[in-house]
Scaffold this motif. Structure first.
Motif, PDB file in Angstrom:
ATOM      1  N   UNK A  44       0.860  -1.178   0.000  1.00 12.15           N
ATOM      2  CA  UNK A  44       0.000   0.000   0.000  1.00 12.15           C
ATOM      3  C   UNK A  44       0.896   1.227   0.000  1.00 12.15           C
ATOM      4  N   UNK A  45       0.910   1.918  -1.133  1.00  9.45           N
ATOM      5  CA  UNK A  45       1.754   3.108  -1.272  1.00  9.45           C
ATOM      6  C   UNK A  45       1.054   4.310  -0.634  1.00  9.45           C
ATOM      7  N   UNK A  46       1.841   5.110   0.023  1.00  7.67           N
ATOM      8  CA  UNK A  46       1.325   6.331   0.626  1.00  7.67           C
ATOM      9  C   UNK A  46       1.425   7.477  -0.388  1.00  7.67           C
ATOM     10  N   UNK A  47       0.458   8.382  -0.351  1.00 10.72           N
ATOM     11  CA  UNK A  47       0.504   9.561  -1.210  1.00 10.72           C
ATOM     12  C   UNK A  47       1.697  10.413  -0.776  1.00 10.72           C
ATOM     13  N   UNK A  48       2.457  10.900  -1.750  1.00  9.35           N
ATOM     14  CA  UNK A  48       3.632  11.719  -1.463  1.00  9.35           C
ATOM     15  C   UNK A  48       3.231  12.888  -0.566  1.00  9.35           C
ATOM     16  N   UNK A  49       3.938  13.087   0.562  1.00  7.79           N
ATOM     17  CA  UNK A  49       3.582  14.171   1.485  1.00  7.79           C
ATOM     18  C   UNK A  49       3.688  15.563   0.863  1.00  7.79           C
ATOM     19  N   UNK A  50       4.453  15.717  -0.212  1.00  9.06           N
ATOM     20  CA  UNK A  50       4.551  17.018  -0.875  1.00  9.06           C
ATOM     21  C   UNK A  50       3.338  17.333  -1.741  1.00  9.06           C
ATOM     22  N   UNK A  51       2.522  16.322  -2.015  1.00  9.97           N
ATOM     23  CA  UNK A  51       1.332  16.512  -2.836  1.00  9.97           C
ATOM     24  C   UNK A  51       0.270  17.249  -2.029  1.00  9.97           C
ATOM     25  N   UNK A  52      -0.324  18.298  -2.603  1.00 11.24           N
ATOM     26  CA  UNK A  52      -1.381  19.031  -1.876  1.00 11.24           C
ATOM     27  C   UNK A  52      -2.586  18.156  -1.527  1.00 11.24           C
ATOM     28  N   UNK A  53      -2.801  17.077  -2.250  1.00 13.33           N
ATOM     29  CA  UNK A  53      -3.935  16.196  -1.985  1.00 13.33           C
ATOM     30  C   UNK A  53      -3.649  15.169  -0.896  1.00 13.33           C
ATOM     31  N   UNK A  54      -2.421  15.159  -0.370  1.00 11.52           N
ATOM     32  CA  UNK A  54      -2.066  14.153   0.635  1.00 11.52           C
ATOM     33  C   UNK A  54      -2.843  14.332   1.936  1.00 11.52           C
ATOM     34  N   UNK A  55      -3.341  15.528   2.195  1.00  5.80           N
ATOM     35  CA  UNK A  55      -4.124  15.788   3.417  1.00  5.80           C
ATOM     36  C   UNK A  55      -5.562  15.300   3.289  1.00  5.80           C
ATOM     37  N   UNK A  56      -5.999  15.040   2.060  1.00 10.97           N
ATOM     38  CA  UNK A  56      -7.364  14.599   1.826  1.00 10.97           C
ATOM     39  C   UNK A  56      -7.456  13.093   2.069  1.00 10.97           C
ATOM     40  N   UNK A  57      -8.266  12.654   3.030  1.00 13.01           N
ATOM     41  CA  UNK A  57      -8.336  11.216   3.332  1.00 13.01           C
ATOM     42  C   UNK A  57      -8.924  10.388   2.197  1.00 13.01           C
ATOM     43  N   UNK A  60      -6.002   8.343  -2.676  1.00 16.13           N
ATOM     44  CA  UNK A  60      -5.128   7.190  -2.495  1.00 16.13           C
ATOM     45  C   UNK A  60      -4.389   6.897  -3.792  1.00 16.13           C
ATOM     46  N   UNK A  61      -3.285   6.178  -3.672  1.00 17.86           N
ATOM     47  CA  UNK A  61      -2.529   5.785  -4.851  1.00 17.86           C
ATOM     48  C   UNK A  61      -3.279   4.650  -5.530  1.00 17.86           C
ATOM     49  N   UNK A  62      -3.481   4.774  -6.827  1.00 16.80           N
ATOM     50  CA  UNK A  62      -4.233   3.771  -7.595  1.00 16.80           C
ATOM     51  C   UNK A  62      -3.402   2.492  -7.736  1.00 16.80           C
ATOM     52  N   UNK A  63      -3.917   1.407  -7.238  1.00 15.62           N
ATOM     53  CA  UNK A  63      -3.322   0.071  -7.301  1.00 15.62           C
ATOM     54  C   UNK A  63      -1.805   0.093  -7.185  1.00 15.62           C
ATOM     55  N   UNK A  64      -1.140  -0.231  -8.279  1.00 18.82           N
ATOM     56  CA  UNK A  64       0.309  -0.395  -8.243  1.00 18.82           C
ATOM     57  C   UNK A  64       1.024   0.714  -9.018  1.00 18.82           C
ATOM     58  N   UNK A  65       0.360   1.845  -9.230  1.00 14.58           N
ATOM     59  CA  UNK A  65       0.912   2.908 -10.065  1.00 14.58           C
ATOM     60  C   UNK A  65       1.655   3.927  -9.215  1.00 14.58           C
ATOM     61  N   UNK A  66       2.818   3.514  -8.731  1.00  7.93           N
ATOM     62  CA  UNK A  66       3.650   4.336  -7.865  1.00  7.93           C
ATOM     63  C   UNK A  66       5.097   3.961  -8.155  1.00  7.93           C
ATOM     64  N   UNK A  67       5.939   4.941  -8.469  1.00  7.31           N
ATOM     65  CA  UNK A  67       7.342   4.598  -8.720  1.00  7.31           C
ATOM     66  C   UNK A  67       8.254   5.751  -8.305  1.00  7.31           C
ATOM     67  N   UNK A  68       9.484   5.386  -8.031  1.00 10.37           N
ATOM     68  CA  UNK A  68      10.538   6.354  -7.744  1.00 10.37           C
ATOM     69  C   UNK A  68      11.656   6.071  -8.727  1.00 10.37           C
ATOM     70  N   UNK A  69      12.018   7.084  -9.497  1.00 10.26           N
ATOM     71  CA  UNK A  69      13.094   6.968 -10.465  1.00 10.26           C
ATOM     72  C   UNK A  69      14.315   7.690  -9.914  1.00 10.26           C
ATOM     73  N   UNK A  70      15.463   7.039  -9.961  1.00 10.07           N
ATOM     74  CA  UNK A  70      16.697   7.641  -9.465  1.00 10.07           C
ATOM     75  C   UNK A  70      17.661   7.813 -10.622  1.00 10.07           C
ATOM     76  N   UNK A  71      18.091   9.056 -10.839  1.00  9.58           N
ATOM     77  CA  UNK A  71      19.078   9.346 -11.874  1.00  9.58           C
ATOM     78  C   UNK A  71      20.394   9.626 -11.177  1.00  9.58           C
TER      79      UNK A  71
END
Length: 101
Positions: A44-57, A60-71
Motif C-alpha cells: 500500500x503506497x502512501x501519497x507523497x507528502x509534498x502533494x497538496x492532496x495528501x491531506x485529503x483522506x 489514495x494511490x491507484x493500485x500499483x501505479x507508484x514509482x521512484x526513479x533515481x538518476x
C-alpha cells in the motif's frame, strides 16, 4: 580469387522438433500457472507528502501505479523523481512534484 559465399553456420544443441516445442510450451504454462497461484503481498503506497492532496483522506494511490526513479550522475546532480497515479473519487491525477532534489 576466392569464391564469394557465406560459410555454413554450425548450430549448437539438438535440432528442435515439434515434440520439444510442446514440452517447452507445457513448461512455460506450468510456470505461469504457479506464479499466478502464488500469493502476492499487497504494497500500500502512501501519497507523497509534498502533494497538496495528501491531506485529503479520500485520495489514495491507484493500485500499483507508484514509482521512484533515481538518476545518478557520476559528476554531481543526482536526482530522484516520484510519479504516482492518484485516485480521488471518480477522478484520476498523475502526481509528479515537478522537480528533482
Amino acid at each position: 580469387m576466392a569464391p564469394k559465399h557465406k560459410p555454413q553456420v554450425q548450430r549448437e544443441g539438438p535440432e528442435k522438433n515439434g515434440h520439444q516445442g510442446a514440452e517447452e510450451e507445457d513448461s512455460f504454462r506450468s510456470t505461469a500457472e504457479a506464479l499466478r497461484a502464488t500469493p502476492t503481498e499487497k504494497h500500500i503506497a502512501q501519497v507523497d507528502p509534498l502533494c497538496p492532496l495528501s491531506c485529503n483522506p479520500g485520495t489514495q494511490v491507484r493500485e500499483d501505479y507508484d514509482c521512484i526513479l533515481k538518476q545518478t550522475n557520476t559528476g554531481s546532480n543526482n536526482k530522484i523523481y516520484i510519479i504516482q497515479l492518484l485516485e480521488e473519487g471518480d477522478c484520476f491525477i498523475c502526481w509528479n512534484p515537478g522537480g528533482a532534489w
